[in-house]
Design an enzyme around this catalytic site. Structure first.
Site, PDB file in Angstrom:
ATOM      1  N   CYS A 118       0.816  -1.227   0.000  1.00 53.02           N
ATOM      2  CA  CYS A 118       0.000   0.000   0.000  1.00 53.02           C
ATOM      3  C   CYS A 118       0.843   1.267   0.000  1.00 53.02           C
ATOM      4  CB  CYS A 118      -0.943  -0.002   1.197  1.00 53.02           C
ATOM      5  SG  CYS A 118      -2.074  -1.385   1.129  1.00 53.02           S
ATOM      6  N   HIS A 259      -3.469   6.916   1.964  1.00 48.53           N
ATOM      7  CA  HIS A 259      -3.876   5.600   1.479  1.00 48.53           C
ATOM      8  C   HIS A 259      -5.231   5.259   2.091  1.00 48.53           C
ATOM      9  CE1 HIS A 259      -4.116   1.484   0.493  1.00 48.53           C
ATOM     10  NE2 HIS A 259      -3.927   1.063   1.730  1.00 48.53           N
ATOM     11  N   ASN A 289     -10.200  -0.517  -0.613  1.00 45.75           N
ATOM     12  CA  ASN A 289      -8.738  -0.408  -0.557  1.00 45.75           C
ATOM     13  C   ASN A 289      -8.162  -0.932  -1.871  1.00 45.75           C
ATOM     14  OD1 ASN A 289      -6.013  -0.706  -0.078  1.00 45.75           O
ATOM     15  ND2 ASN A 289      -6.247  -1.679   1.926  1.00 45.75           N
TER      16      ASN A 289
HETATM   17  O1  UT7 Z   1      -3.948  -1.531   3.324  1.00 46.77           O
HETATM   18  C1  UT7 Z   1      -3.019  -2.313   3.984  1.00 46.77           C
HETATM   19  C2  UT7 Z   1      -3.111  -2.213   5.436  1.00 46.77           C
HETATM   20  N1  UT7 Z   1      -4.310  -2.826   5.917  1.00 46.77           N
HETATM   21  C3  UT7 Z   1      -5.013  -2.202   6.827  1.00 46.77           C
HETATM   22  O2  UT7 Z   1      -4.686  -1.084   7.146  1.00 46.77           O
HETATM   23  C4  UT7 Z   1      -6.161  -2.924   7.459  1.00 46.77           C
HETATM   24  C5  UT7 Z   1      -6.098  -2.728   8.954  1.00 46.77           C
HETATM   25  N2  UT7 Z   1      -7.151  -3.389   9.668  1.00 46.77           N
HETATM   26  C6  UT7 Z   1      -8.432  -2.989   9.626  1.00 46.77           C
HETATM   27  O3  UT7 Z   1      -8.775  -2.098   8.888  1.00 46.77           O
HETATM   28  C7  UT7 Z   1      -9.406  -3.626  10.563  1.00 46.77           C
HETATM   29  O4  UT7 Z   1      -8.716  -4.406  11.520  1.00 46.77           O
HETATM   30  C8  UT7 Z   1     -10.479  -4.510   9.872  1.00 46.77           C
HETATM   31  C9  UT7 Z   1     -11.425  -3.634   9.112  1.00 46.77           C
HETATM   32  C10 UT7 Z   1      -9.793  -5.509   8.966  1.00 46.77           C
HETATM   33  C11 UT7 Z   1     -11.288  -5.257  10.935  1.00 46.77           C
HETATM   34  O5  UT7 Z   1     -11.856  -4.352  11.848  1.00 46.77           O
HETATM   35  P1  UT7 Z   1     -11.687  -4.578  13.414  1.00 46.77           P
HETATM   36  O6  UT7 Z   1     -12.427  -3.502  14.081  1.00 46.77           O
HETATM   37  O7  UT7 Z   1     -10.228  -4.693  13.709  1.00 46.77           O
HETATM   38  O8  UT7 Z   1     -12.457  -5.929  13.614  1.00 46.77           O
HETATM   39  P2  UT7 Z   1     -11.922  -7.289  14.226  1.00 46.77           P
HETATM   40  O9  UT7 Z   1     -11.052  -7.976  13.246  1.00 46.77           O
HETATM   41  O10 UT7 Z   1     -11.398  -7.024  15.599  1.00 46.77           O
HETATM   42  O11 UT7 Z   1     -13.275  -8.081  14.340  1.00 46.77           O
HETATM   43  C12 UT7 Z   1     -14.332  -7.669  15.234  1.00 46.77           C
HETATM   44  C13 UT7 Z   1     -15.474  -8.643  15.092  1.00 46.77           C
HETATM   45  C14 UT7 Z   1     -15.037 -10.095  15.149  1.00 46.77           C
HETATM   46  O12 UT7 Z   1     -16.013 -10.838  15.825  1.00 46.77           O
HETATM   47  P3  UT7 Z   1     -15.788 -11.288  17.344  1.00 46.77           P
HETATM   48  O13 UT7 Z   1     -14.535 -12.116  17.309  1.00 46.77           O
HETATM   49  O14 UT7 Z   1     -15.613 -10.014  18.106  1.00 46.77           O
HETATM   50  O15 UT7 Z   1     -17.021 -12.043  17.639  1.00 46.77           O
HETATM   51  C15 UT7 Z   1     -15.012 -10.506  13.689  1.00 46.77           C
HETATM   52  O16 UT7 Z   1     -15.224 -11.891  13.523  1.00 46.77           O
HETATM   53  O17 UT7 Z   1     -16.109  -8.463  13.804  1.00 46.77           O
HETATM   54  C16 UT7 Z   1     -16.144  -9.721  13.117  1.00 46.77           C
HETATM   55  N3  UT7 Z   1     -16.016  -9.493  11.696  1.00 46.77           N
HETATM   56  C17 UT7 Z   1     -17.059  -9.211  10.875  1.00 46.77           C
HETATM   57  N4  UT7 Z   1     -18.363  -9.097  11.109  1.00 46.77           N
HETATM   58  C18 UT7 Z   1     -19.155  -8.788  10.059  1.00 46.77           C
HETATM   59  C19 UT7 Z   1     -14.882  -9.493  10.950  1.00 46.77           C
HETATM   60  N5  UT7 Z   1     -15.166  -9.241   9.676  1.00 46.77           N
HETATM   61  C20 UT7 Z   1     -16.508  -9.056   9.599  1.00 46.77           C
HETATM   62  C21 UT7 Z   1     -17.377  -8.762   8.538  1.00 46.77           C
HETATM   63  N6  UT7 Z   1     -18.691  -8.634   8.821  1.00 46.77           N
HETATM   64  N7  UT7 Z   1     -16.948  -8.598   7.288  1.00 46.77           N
END
Ligand code: UT7
Length: 334
Positions: A118, A259, A289
């Site tokens: 990225c 980004h 993204n």
């Molecule tokens: O571009 C390159 C660099 N990449 C990035 O900068 C990405 C960085 N990371 C992020 O943007 C975020 O971490 C994500 C958007 C990928 C995820 O958001 P988050 O707030 O960190 O969510 P999480 O992974 O902590 O998940 C929270 C909950 C989980 O459920 P439990 O374990 O709390 O029950 C996930 O299973 O949300 C759940 N979850 C979803 N629910 C509905 C994860 N993906 C989804 C989804 N829909 N698509």
């Protein structure tokens, strides 16, 4: 011997291209267990453009490049170098830069692909700047282009909702020194973060095989929470640092073009620099993204929305797989 005077590099043209097909959050609700509200609240994404099967990164890259050249008033045969930041090249080799060179008829150019995930566009822009400043090249084309849909596991809700396809290109040329152009860049890599965001198979360590495909190792793997923690701090800090070392603050910035990975990462940088909403470019709602393409695509949208004028201070910022991150400052010259 007298010191050689460095030339000044500036962006003189910007272009973009993306597939027509739109995949909305509601479409994704039918594919994986997710919902529009979660995606919008956690990422800021509403829809993304997805290419048809068989379309490689070169196709939109070439279209974006031609628009950038037209904007700059430069003919393809006047391009000296083509640098293509991408994590989704058409093939591992030859370089997508070669394919784009042929497609646009840049008959006098050499070039290469650059893998900075990225942050790849900022890395490529820095190389382009150095080539121009040294006099080694007069016109460099930087083409960030990605078909992220080709390396996504469409059954993994953690990753498939995040990315989109598209391309953005800029022309970098020598400009009058008073116009300043691209004047500082602070870039980093830290491979201890490699394990948090990567494509395990398809390279030399795990060549593609029936087993690697069955194990879905040829797709994007991400520990989102870990990447998020580093990204939120890293992008804000590096942007503040590059401003500070030039005696500048958020007040001086006309437009931050970050980004587009997650609206919450963008907002963290916005808060750190004390920026108003109109000082921050956000396109993630429309495109998701698009990895190395997101910054040049956002620059093109900014031009189309009339948000950039000659002399404006623009801050570019990125964070991505590697880890890679950085920020670049320029005065607008396109
Ligand atoms: O571009 C390159 C660099 N990449 C990035 O900068 C990405 C960085 N990371 C992020 O943007 C975020 O971490 C994500 C958007 C990928 C995820 O958001 P988050 O707030 O960190 O969510 P999480 O992974 O902590 O998940 C929270 C909950 C989980 O459920 P439990 O374990 O709390 O029950 C996930 O299973 O949300 C759940 N979850 C979803 N629910 C509905 C994860 N993906 C989804 C989804 N829909 N698509």
């Amino acid at each position: 011997m007298a010191a050689r005077t460095l030339l000044t590099a500036g962006i003189t043209g910007v272009g973009m291209s993306y597939p027509d097909r739109i995949l909305t959050n509601h479409d994704l609700e039918k594919m994986v267990e997710t919902n529009d509200q979660w995606i919008v609240e956690r990422t800021g994404i509403r829809e993304r453009h997805i290419a048809e099967k068989g379309v490689g990164a070169s196709e939109h890259g070439a279209k974006a490049a031609l628009q950038a050249l037209e904007h700059a008033g430069v003919r393809p045969d006047q391009v000296d170098q083509i640098i293509v930041p991408t994590v989704t090249p058409d093939m591992i080799f030859p370089a997508t830069a070669c394919l784009i060179q042929d497609m646009i008829g840049a008959s006098n150019a050499w070039g290469y692909d650059l893998e900075g995930a990225c942050s790849g566009f900022l890395f490529a822009l820095q190389n382009a700047r150095a080539q121009i400043e040294s006099g080694a090249a007069r016109r460099v084309l930087v083409v960030g282009t990605e078909i992220m849909s080709a390396i996504l596991n469409w059954e993994d809700r953690n990753t498939c909702i995040l990315f989109g396809d598209g391309a953005g290109a800029v022309v970098v040329e020598a400009i009058d020194t008073e116009r300043q152009g691209i004047f500082d860049s602070l870039l980093h890599i830290d491979g201890s973060g490699a394990k948090y965001l990567y494509q395990p198979a398809g390279g030399s360590r795990i060549p593609p095989s029936a087993e690697s495909v069955a194990a879905k190792q040829h797709y994007v793997h991400q520990e989102g929470r870990e990447v998020f923690k580093f990204a939120v701090k890293g992008m804000a800090k590096v942007t503040e640092e590059v401003l500070e070392r030039n005696g500048l603050t958020g007040k001086d910035v006309k437009l931050l073009v970050p980004h587009q990975a997650n609206i919450r990462i963008i907002e963290a940088t916005q808060r750190r620099l004390n920026l108003d909403d109109e000082q921050v470019m956000v396109t993630i709602d429309r495109f998701g993204n698009t990895t190395a393409a997101s910054i040049p695509m956002a620059l093109r949208v900014a031009i189309d929305e009339g948000r950039l004028q000659e002399g404006d201070l623009v801050a570019l910022a990125a964070f991505g797989a590697g880890f890679t991150w950085g920020a670049t400052l320029l005065r607008w010259t396109a």
